[in-house]
Design a protein around this motif. Structure first.
Motif, PDB file in Angstrom:
ATOM      1  N   LEU A 111      -0.803  -2.009  -1.617  1.00  0.00           N
ATOM      2  CA  LEU A 111      -0.376  -0.656  -1.247  1.00  0.00           C
ATOM      3  C   LEU A 111       1.117  -0.609  -0.950  1.00  0.00           C
ATOM      4  O   LEU A 111       1.703  -1.571  -0.422  1.00  0.00           O
TER       5      LEU A 111
ATOM      6  N   MET B 266      -8.019   0.175  -3.155  1.00  0.00           N
ATOM      7  CA  MET B 266      -6.563   0.239  -3.284  1.00  0.00           C
ATOM      8  C   MET B 266      -5.961  -1.072  -2.815  1.00  0.00           C
ATOM      9  O   MET B 266      -6.139  -1.464  -1.658  1.00  0.00           O
TER      10      MET B 266
ATOM     11  N   ASP C  14       2.375   5.304  -1.481  1.00  0.00           N
ATOM     12  CA  ASP C  14       0.955   5.648  -1.604  1.00  0.00           C
ATOM     13  C   ASP C  14       0.481   6.474  -0.405  1.00  0.00           C
ATOM     14  O   ASP C  14      -0.667   6.950  -0.398  1.00  0.00           O
TER      15      ASP C  14
END
Length: 123
Positions: free
Chosen positions: A85, A82, A89
């Motif tokens: 971010l 990921m 999120d």
């Protein structure tokens, strides 16, 4: 029974990166599709992405271009990288297995769930 164990969650600043892992064991099959969902407080569990055993991937529009799923079939493990971010999120991220060779798109197709790992993005 299939056991799924997630790891890698934590606290990260907005714009940062984090990688989650999910290891499958038990009565799992290497050809099954694995993926990720997430659930924020007060919201329904939502699809993030999945990867088939052949490497085909699909993603939710909200994470396309930021999140990447990879898979190590030898280890029965998937990863969720990921990047960039955002505070939105922030959620508990769940690993999922669909006992099929096609992608996951909805929670109704999931056969097994992990226990979840918390990801918190501070703004």
């Amino acid at each position: 029974q299939v056991q799924l164990v997630e790891s890698g969650g934590g606290l990260v600043q907005a714009g940062g990166s984090l990688t989650l892992s999910c290891a499958a064991s038990g009565r799992t099959r290497i050809m099954w599709t694995m993926g990720w969902f997430r659930q924020a407080p007060g919201k329904e569990r939502e699809f993030v992405g999945s990867v088939t055993s052949s490497g085909f991937r699909n993603y939710a529009d909200s994470v396309k271009g930021r999140f990447t799923i990879s898979r190590d079939n030898a280890k029965n493990t998937i990863y969720l990288q990921m990047n960039t971010l955002k505070s939105e999120d922030t959620a508990v991220y769940y690993c999922a297995v669909r006992p099929a060779t096609v992608v996951i798109t909805t929670a109704s197709t999931v056969g097994s769930w992990g226990q979840g790992t918390q990801v918190t993005v501070s703004s």
